[in-house]
Design a protein around this motif. Structure first.
Motif: not given
Lengths: 112, 113
Positions: A32, A36, A44, A46, A51, A95, A98, B31, B33, B50, B94-102, B104
């Motif tokens: 992925y 940003y 930042p 997105l 993918r 992944g 994340n 999650a 950071y 996480n 971020m949601m704890d799911r693959e490839g989701t948006e962070a 800030f």
């Protein structure tokens, strides 16, 4: 761990020209790749992502390309405008958890 | 929707003093950071979480500590500030799911003198 390299660190273009920012990553498990944009004094945000099952993605004047074999991906901005001036970050994630690993950033300046 | 909020916006801190940077999100993201950004460019991960109750060390954890008592809050504490901790600090979630948006926060500009 993952290492993301981003080039160039600064980029100056004339309004209307195209801008290209390139990133390489080290971990072949990464799947992925978001980009940003950070405007002055802000966090930042997105702007586009891609993918690993896709080679190219477009959204109006911006596009991203991905070469998984070579482990590099690029951001292309066409018909640049002064409001495109900002710092751009690429990132990579595989992944689990994340966690995003960011590139060092590119300061894009679009001259009117 | 507020999203993710950091406080304070900026702070000047005497070396040796302690300080807590606050971060709150209302998106129920698992999650969270903390990054620092130096020289207007690169983002370096300090600590992460996480899920509530767990934390982990990032790339540059020394001199910082975090806690995650609940889903919404993720404070960053400098126990004894040093000038090299002068930076802009960003919290993200971020949601704890693959490839989701962070997402800030707007950042905290900290100057240690």
């Amino acid at each position: 761990g993952e290492n993301v390299e981003q080039h160039p660190s600064t980029l100056s273009v004339q309004e209307g020209d195209s801008a290209v920012i390139k990133c390489t990553y080290s971990d072949s498990a990464s799947n992925y790749f978001p980009w940003y944009k950070q405007e002055l004094g802000k966090g930042p945000q997105l702007i586009i992502d891609i993918r690993s099952n896709v080679g190219e993605k477009k959204d109006q004047r911006i596009a991203v390309t991905l070469n998984k074999t070579a482990k590099h991906f690029s951001l292309h901005i066409t018909e640049t405008q002064p409001e495109d001036s900002a710092v751009y970050f690429c990132a990579a994630s595989k992944g689990a958890g994340n966690m995003l690993t960011f590139g060092g950033g590119t300061r894009l300046m679009v001259k009117p | 929707t507020a999203g993710i909020t950091q406080a304070p916006t900026s702070q000047i801190l005497a070396a040796g003093r302690s300080m807590t940077l606050r971060c709150t999100q209302d998106m129920r993201h698992n999650a969270m950071y903390w990054y620092r950004q130096d020289l207007g460019l690169g983002l370096r991960l300090i600590h992460y979480s996480n899920t509530a109750g767990t934390t982990g060390k990032g790339e540059v954890p020394d001199g910082y500590s975090v806690s995650r008592a609940n889903t919404d809050d993720f404070p960053l504490t400098l126990a004894s500030a040093v000038p090299s901790q002068t930076s802009v600090y960003f919290c993200a979630s971020m949601m704890d799911r693959e490839g989701t948006e962070a997402f800030f926060g707007q950042g905290t500009r900290l100057t240690v003198v």
